[in-house]
Every structure is written in C-alpha cells, then in structure tokens.
Design a protein around this motif. Sequence first.
Motif, PDB file in Angstrom:
ATOM      1  N   TYR A 179      -3.080  -3.192  19.555  1.00 52.40           N
ATOM      2  CA  TYR A 179      -2.658  -3.453  20.930  1.00 52.40           C
ATOM      3  C   TYR A 179      -3.833  -3.503  21.905  1.00 52.40           C
ATOM      4  O   TYR A 179      -4.032  -4.515  22.591  1.00 52.40           O
ATOM      5  N   ALA A 180      -4.605  -2.425  21.991  1.00 52.52           N
ATOM      6  CA  ALA A 180      -5.708  -2.400  22.959  1.00 52.52           C
ATOM      7  C   ALA A 180      -6.717  -3.515  22.686  1.00 52.52           C
ATOM      8  O   ALA A 180      -7.135  -4.234  23.602  1.00 52.52           O
ATOM      9  N   MET A 181      -7.104  -3.691  21.424  1.00 49.08           N
ATOM     10  CA  MET A 181      -8.122  -4.684  21.113  1.00 49.08           C
ATOM     11  C   MET A 181      -7.613  -6.116  21.253  1.00 49.08           C
ATOM     12  O   MET A 181      -8.374  -7.032  21.575  1.00 49.08           O
ATOM     13  N   ARG A 182      -6.319  -6.322  21.054  1.00 44.88           N
ATOM     14  CA  ARG A 182      -5.790  -7.674  21.255  1.00 44.88           C
ATOM     15  C   ARG A 182      -5.670  -8.006  22.744  1.00 44.88           C
ATOM     16  O   ARG A 182      -5.830  -9.163  23.144  1.00 44.88           O
ATOM     17  N   MET A 183      -5.395  -7.002  23.557  1.00 43.76           N
ATOM     18  CA  MET A 183      -5.461  -7.231  24.994  1.00 43.76           C
ATOM     19  C   MET A 183      -6.911  -7.453  25.430  1.00 43.76           C
ATOM     20  O   MET A 183      -7.190  -8.237  26.327  1.00 43.76           O
ATOM     21  N   ALA A 184      -7.832  -6.765  24.763  1.00 40.63           N
ATOM     22  CA  ALA A 184      -9.249  -7.002  25.030  1.00 40.63           C
ATOM     23  C   ALA A 184      -9.633  -8.433  24.663  1.00 40.63           C
ATOM     24  O   ALA A 184     -10.480  -9.052  25.327  1.00 40.63           O
ATOM     25  N   ALA A 185      -9.004  -8.972  23.611  1.00 43.01           N
ATOM     26  CA  ALA A 185      -9.264 -10.359  23.225  1.00 43.01           C
ATOM     27  C   ALA A 185      -8.822 -11.319  24.320  1.00 43.01           C
ATOM     28  O   ALA A 185      -9.536 -12.279  24.654  1.00 43.01           O
ATOM     29  N   VAL A 186      -7.650 -11.071  24.901  1.00 46.52           N
ATOM     30  CA  VAL A 186      -7.166 -11.930  25.986  1.00 46.52           C
ATOM     31  C   VAL A 186      -8.092 -11.813  27.193  1.00 46.52           C
ATOM     32  O   VAL A 186      -8.411 -12.812  27.849  1.00 46.52           O
ATOM     33  N   PHE A 187      -8.531 -10.589  27.482  1.00 46.48           N
ATOM     34  CA  PHE A 187      -9.441 -10.386  28.608  1.00 46.48           C
ATOM     35  C   PHE A 187     -10.762 -11.120  28.379  1.00 46.48           C
ATOM     36  O   PHE A 187     -11.292 -11.774  29.288  1.00 46.48           O
ATOM     37  N   THR A 188     -11.293 -11.034  27.170  1.00 48.99           N
ATOM     38  CA  THR A 188     -12.541 -11.719  26.845  1.00 48.99           C
ATOM     39  C   THR A 188     -12.388 -13.225  26.970  1.00 48.99           C
ATOM     40  O   THR A 188     -13.257 -13.919  27.527  1.00 48.99           O
ATOM     41  N   LEU A 189     -11.263 -13.743  26.472  1.00 42.03           N
ATOM     42  CA  LEU A 189     -11.028 -15.189  26.512  1.00 42.03           C
ATOM     43  C   LEU A 189     -10.898 -15.691  27.943  1.00 42.03           C
ATOM     44  O   LEU A 189     -11.493 -16.713  28.320  1.00 42.03           O
ATOM     45  N   THR A 190     -10.112 -14.983  28.761  1.00 44.95           N
ATOM     46  CA  THR A 190      -9.913 -15.435  30.143  1.00 44.95           C
ATOM     47  C   THR A 190     -11.191 -15.273  30.971  1.00 44.95           C
ATOM     48  O   THR A 190     -11.486 -16.106  31.831  1.00 44.95           O
ATOM     49  N   THR A 191     -11.949 -14.214  30.713  1.00 39.94           N
ATOM     50  CA  THR A 191     -13.224 -14.045  31.414  1.00 39.94           C
ATOM     51  C   THR A 191     -14.167 -15.197  31.084  1.00 39.94           C
ATOM     52  O   THR A 191     -14.824 -15.754  31.976  1.00 39.94           O
ATOM     53  N   SER A 192     -14.244 -15.544  29.809  1.00 38.94           N
ATOM     54  CA  SER A 192     -15.109 -16.649  29.399  1.00 38.94           C
ATOM     55  C   SER A 192     -14.620 -17.974  29.988  1.00 38.94           C
ATOM     56  O   SER A 192     -15.437 -18.821  30.388  1.00 38.94           O
ATOM     57  N   THR A 193     -13.304 -18.148  30.057  1.00 40.31           N
ATOM     58  CA  THR A 193     -12.746 -19.375  30.630  1.00 40.31           C
ATOM     59  C   THR A 193     -13.079 -19.497  32.108  1.00 40.31           C
ATOM     60  O   THR A 193     -13.504 -20.554  32.584  1.00 40.31           O
ATOM     61  N   LEU A 194     -12.885 -18.409  32.858  1.00 42.99           N
ATOM     62  CA  LEU A 194     -13.226 -18.418  34.277  1.00 42.99           C
ATOM     63  C   LEU A 194     -14.718 -18.657  34.488  1.00 42.99           C
ATOM     64  O   LEU A 194     -15.128 -19.431  35.360  1.00 42.99           O
ATOM     65  N   GLY A 195     -15.537 -17.978  33.685  1.00 40.18           N
ATOM     66  CA  GLY A 195     -16.980 -18.151  33.818  1.00 40.18           C
ATOM     67  C   GLY A 195     -17.419 -19.572  33.540  1.00 40.18           C
ATOM     68  O   GLY A 195     -18.318 -20.103  34.197  1.00 40.18           O
ATOM     69  N   HIS A 196     -16.773 -20.207  32.553  1.00 35.01           N
ATOM     70  CA  HIS A 196     -17.117 -21.587  32.214  1.00 35.01           C
ATOM     71  C   HIS A 196     -16.671 -22.554  33.306  1.00 35.01           C
ATOM     72  O   HIS A 196     -17.420 -23.446  33.715  1.00 35.01           O
ATOM     73  N   ARG A 197     -15.435 -22.387  33.793  1.00 33.35           N
ATOM     74  CA  ARG A 197     -14.907 -23.307  34.808  1.00 33.35           C
ATOM     75  C   ARG A 197     -15.677 -23.215  36.114  1.00 33.35           C
ATOM     76  O   ARG A 197     -15.865 -24.226  36.806  1.00 33.35           O
TER      77      ARG A 197
END
Length: 225
Positions: A148-166
Amino acid sequence: MEPQGRKGQALQTPRAAGLAGVVFAVLLAAAITLIRLAIPEDEGALTAEGFNDSSRRSAVRTALALVPFAGIFFLWFVGVLRSHVGQAEDKFVATVFLGSGLIFVASLFGAAAAAAGVLSVGVPSGNDPGLPSWDFGRHFAYTMLTDYAMRMAAVFTLTTSTLGHRLGVFPRWLTLLGLLVALALLFVVPDIAWAELVFPAWSLVVSGYILVVSGTTGPDAADAS
C-alpha cells in the motif's frame, strides 16, 4: 517593493523543498533498514522468543521514533513543491499528486503502528504470545509498507515526474528515472526485499537536483530583479 519581496520568498522555496526531501529520504531509509533488520519478512526467520532480544526491540523502537518525523518532512516536501508549481500546475495531475502523497503518509503510519503492535506483544520480556500473533503483526506491517504505502509512493513519483516534465523543471534523465522508480515500486517491491529503498533514494536524487538548480539560478534571478 512588494513584488520584490514575493520574488525573494519564491527563490527560497526550491531550497527549502530540497532540504526537506533530503531529511525525509534519510529518515525513511533509516527506518526501513532498522525494521528490516529487526523484523525479518521471511517465514520462520524470527520466533517470538527471538524477538525478545533487547537489541531487536531497540532497533524497532528507534525506527518507530523516526517514522513520524519522516512523515512530517515528507508533507513539508509535498507542500513546498506544490507551492513552487503554483498556478501552472495541471489540476488533475496535481490532485493525484497531493492525494497519493497523503495516502502514502497514512499507509506509512499504519505500517509503523502495526510494527509497534508486534513490539508490544513481546513486552515484558519472557511473555510468549505465540507465533500466530507474531505472524499476523509482521505480515500486516509489511503488507501496509510494501503493498500500500509503496504503491502510493509509485503514484506520487509518477505524478511528480509528469508535472516536472510538463513544466520543464525536470531534465529528461530525471523524468525517466522517476518512471523507472514508479514501475519498480508498483511491481517489484512486494516480491523483492529491500526494494522499497528505491523511493527514498529517488527522493534524495530529486532533492539534490533541486538544491543544485536553486543554488545555480538563485544569484541570477536575484540580479534580474
């Protein structure tokens, strides 16, 4: 005068975010390491009697003491990053970004509470609660952490990278690193011990990059103002 004050305040945000991320990464990595060493995940690796060892109990207590502070610094890290993005953020991605961060902290605290339950069952020393109680607490703690915690961390990592890229604030290599870390957190962590350390490692890399960039651009921005 007021616009200059706002610019000066904005320049401090990346450095504050980087420092908070560094502290979070160090605290989380230390907590995970101590829990992994004190409460092995493998079946039969630790008996109820074995956990009565004082060194194991001390390791878990230290890890549990670090977790709340790791959560606090993570929330600060999330807050200053979101403030730095400001009005330019994608509202949909930003909502997932914020929600995943909050759920990650909640799941992390739940895992810590489960580990505290495992610890309290064997105290005072000499009390034998039986292996079913130990197995339940141990499995519950690791399920909360890895599933649970690490999969939410995965979503956080993905969205952070997406925002940073955009927004163009992350280079291509850092965006690709975030995608790889997100995939590892989603699919690898539940099956491979110690793999959850990739999240604090990624947080440390991102924080270091923010610190370097803010230190490089700060004087130029100040001169431009």
